[in-house]
Design a protein around this motif. Structure first.
Motif, PDB file in Angstrom:
ATOM      1  N   SER A 160      -6.890   5.400  97.492  1.00 11.60           N
ATOM      2  CA  SER A 160      -6.142   4.150  97.353  1.00 11.60           C
ATOM      3  C   SER A 160      -5.845   3.931  95.871  1.00 11.60           C
ATOM      4  N   SER A 161      -4.839   3.112  95.596  1.00 12.24           N
ATOM      5  CA  SER A 161      -4.491   2.847  94.190  1.00 12.24           C
ATOM      6  C   SER A 161      -5.636   2.110  93.493  1.00 12.24           C
ATOM      7  N   ARG A 162      -6.358   1.304  94.247  1.00 14.42           N
ATOM      8  CA  ARG A 162      -7.502   0.581  93.677  1.00 14.42           C
ATOM      9  C   ARG A 162      -8.602   1.568  93.252  1.00 14.42           C
ATOM     10  N   THR A 163      -8.835   2.578  94.074  1.00 18.79           N
ATOM     11  CA  THR A 163      -9.830   3.602  93.740  1.00 18.79           C
ATOM     12  C   THR A 163      -9.386   4.385  92.514  1.00 18.79           C
ATOM     13  N   CYS A 164      -8.100   4.706  92.441  1.00 19.64           N
ATOM     14  CA  CYS A 164      -7.566   5.414  91.269  1.00 19.64           C
ATOM     15  C   CYS A 164      -7.756   4.589  90.008  1.00 19.64           C
ATOM     16  N   LYS A 165      -7.480   3.309  90.099  1.00 19.94           N
ATOM     17  CA  LYS A 165      -7.643   2.427  88.932  1.00 19.94           C
ATOM     18  C   LYS A 165      -9.101   2.399  88.485  1.00 19.94           C
ATOM     19  N   ARG A 166     -10.005   2.259  89.438  1.00 22.56           N
ATOM     20  CA  ARG A 166     -11.432   2.221  89.122  1.00 22.56           C
ATOM     21  C   ARG A 166     -11.879   3.541  88.502  1.00 22.56           C
ATOM     22  N   ARG A 167     -11.424   4.657  89.058  1.00 25.24           N
ATOM     23  CA  ARG A 167     -11.807   5.973  88.542  1.00 25.24           C
ATOM     24  C   ARG A 167     -11.287   6.171  87.121  1.00 25.24           C
ATOM     25  N   ILE A 168     -10.046   5.771  86.870  1.00 23.48           N
ATOM     26  CA  ILE A 168      -9.478   5.898  85.526  1.00 23.48           C
ATOM     27  C   ILE A 168     -10.311   5.094  84.526  1.00 23.48           C
ATOM     28  N   HIS A 169     -10.656   3.878  84.891  1.00 25.42           N
ATOM     29  CA  HIS A 169     -11.461   3.035  83.997  1.00 25.42           C
ATOM     30  C   HIS A 169     -12.832   3.659  83.759  1.00 25.42           C
ATOM     31  N   ASP A 170     -13.442   4.191  84.803  1.00 22.79           N
ATOM     32  CA  ASP A 170     -14.759   4.827  84.670  1.00 22.79           C
ATOM     33  C   ASP A 170     -14.689   6.067  83.776  1.00 22.79           C
ATOM     34  N   ILE A 171     -13.662   6.869  83.980  1.00 19.98           N
ATOM     35  CA  ILE A 171     -13.502   8.094  83.184  1.00 19.98           C
ATOM     36  C   ILE A 171     -13.237   7.734  81.722  1.00 19.98           C
ATOM     37  N   ARG A 172     -12.377   6.754  81.509  1.00 19.42           N
ATOM     38  CA  ARG A 172     -12.072   6.315  80.144  1.00 19.42           C
ATOM     39  C   ARG A 172     -13.335   5.797  79.450  1.00 19.42           C
TER      40      ARG A 172
END
Length: 160
Positions: A125-137
């Motif tokens: 989901s786009s929400r999961t992608c957003k969370r993953r990007i923030h976590d990776i960053r």
């Protein structure tokens, strides 16, 4: 978002530009080295108050030019050293990520893919992608800045 995370975001976005900038500095340095080789006059240092005409002789003009080029060459060396250190730090951080995490960062920050576009590619989901990007960053930020970055977060203790 704290300053270290914001700075990390900018570093990730500009990673490719750093390597291009490095090539430009190397080329500029090579040009300066060639110019210095072409100057055949020896550098002669004069006393504080040389006196005489206010116009420079040919030798003095060539010497001044060479000194200026040598100064610029030293600036290039310093800039190149700093830039290479930064590039190496960023590469080491990227090596600390999984292939999938690296790809997500590149997609989002370098290519400019939206979370919706990433969700189509990744199957999340786009929400999961957003969370993953923030976590990776945040993970990259922690690798880059360590305890400085951690200290800027405020932790709330919860009584159990």
């Amino acid at each position: 978002m704290n300053d270290y995370v914001r700075l990390t975001k900018d570093y990730i976005k500009e990673m490719d530009l750093y390597e291009v900038h490095e090539k430009i500095i190397v080329a500029r340095k090579k040009d300066l080295e060639e110019s210095i080789k072409d100057v055949s006059t020896k550098i002669v240092k004069y006393e504080q108050n040389p006196g005489g005409s206010s116009e420079l002789t040919t030798v003095e003009a060539e010497t001044a030019k060479r000194l200026e080029w040598e100064k610029k060459l030293k600036q290039c060396d310093n800039e190149l050293k700093t830039l290479r250190q930064h590039i190496n730090r960023m590469k080491k951080c990227m090596e600390g990520l999984t292939q999938e995490e690296q790809e997500m960062l590149r997609l989002h920050y370098c290519v400019g893919a939206t979370y919706d576009e990433m969700s189509d590619l990744m199957g999340w989901s786009s929400r999961t992608c957003k969370r993953r990007i923030h976590d990776i960053r945040d993970k990259v930020s922690l690798m880059l800045f360590g305890d400085k970055m951690k200290a800027s977060y405020r932790f709330i203790e919860v009584d159990s």
